[in-house]
Design an enzyme around this catalytic site. Structure first.
Site, PDB file in Angstrom:
ATOM      1  N   SER A  29       1.010  -1.172  -0.038  1.00 24.35           N
ATOM      2  CA  SER A  29      -0.059   0.002   0.034  1.00 24.35           C
ATOM      3  C   SER A  29       0.754   1.267  -0.015  1.00 24.35           C
ATOM      4  CB  SER A  29      -0.972   0.160   1.332  1.00 24.35           C
ATOM      5  OG  SER A  29      -0.277   0.130   2.320  1.00 24.35           O
ATOM      6  N   LYS A  64       1.042   4.409   6.736  1.00 27.60           N
ATOM      7  CA  LYS A  64       0.524   5.325   5.786  1.00 27.60           C
ATOM      8  C   LYS A  64       0.923   6.638   5.709  1.00 27.60           C
ATOM      9  CE  LYS A  64      -2.756   1.912   5.061  1.00 27.60           C
ATOM     10  NZ  LYS A  64      -2.625   1.163   3.722  1.00 27.60           N
TER      11      LYS A  64
END
Length: 228
Positions: free
Chosen positions: A53, A125
């Site tokens: 991701s 993230k």
């Protein structure tokens, strides 16, 4: 006239008796564990990247060092920083148990002292917006407080929205809005807008900013003391 000089007898120094290995070894192990705990608590903690991701900034299997010293000295997250955070709830599927009871206990113990990365309930993230800011994505344009965000770190072929329009969303106080660099392969704040915090992550769940990729060596990247 001569004077007789009497020399004082010298005392022989006895060699220091070395402790047996079975005494020294536990002492050395204890000192090593104390140092490891101090490093993990006050300086850096290691985490393993489990998914794609954050590609191409971070690759699957990379080991990243999180700056714990920053969190101890008043660090506040800012847009643009990659951060590691504990799953705020429901972001990750239940991890299947691997190994037997003994290996899991050993892994848990080594993780607790910082010799191994912690379990599978942590994510990494990039901070897009912080408490009080508004974030929106339409077409291929990401905006924060109405200003277009330029994202040179995006995965090749991705745009900022990756087909998902939303917003504007106001980030709650003491929360951050996070998204992956591989926008089309990241179940991030955008996917959890129906959650209790509207997709935002509580600052209290943040472990800290990623300072560097430390392994493998050919992936070494220094993000900076504050993680940017």
């Amino acid at each position: 006239m001569s004077v007789a000089v009497t020399e004082e007898p010298t005392q022989e120094r006895r060699p220091r008796r070395r402790r047996p290995w079975y005494v020294e070894l536990p002492v050395m192990i204890t000192i090593g564990l104390v140092i490891a705990v101090l490093i993990k608590t006050c300086l850096f903690q290691m985490f393993s990247i489990p998914s794609g991701s954050m590609e191409n900034t971070l690759q699957v299997g990379d080991r990243v060092a999180v700056n714990k010293f920053a969190t101890l000295t008043g660090w506040t997250p800012e847009p643009g920083e990659p951060v590691v955070f504990k799953d705020p709830g429901g972001w990750l599927p239940p991890a299947p148990e691997s190994g037997n009871v003994l290996t899991r206990a050993v892994h848990s113990g080594l993780s607790a002292v910082g010799l191994l990365p912690p379990g599978d309930d942590y994510l990494v993230k990039r901070v897009i917006a912080t408490g009080g800011q508004t974030v929106a994505c339409h077409g291929s344009t990401l905006t924060v407080d109405g200003q277009v965000v330029t994202e040179p770190y995006l995965h090749p072929g991705d745009d900022s929205c990756a087909g998902m329009d939303f917003g504007p969303v106001t980030v709650p106080a003491d929360h951050v809005w996070v998204e992956g660099d591989h926008r089309s392969d990241s179940a991030d704040s955008r996917y959890h807008r129906d959650g209790p915090d509207g997709g935002a992550v509580p600052v209290s769940d943040l472990v800290g900013p990623t300072a560097a990729v430390v392994w493998p060596l050919d992936h070494f990247t220094w993000f900076g003391w504050s993680g940017r």
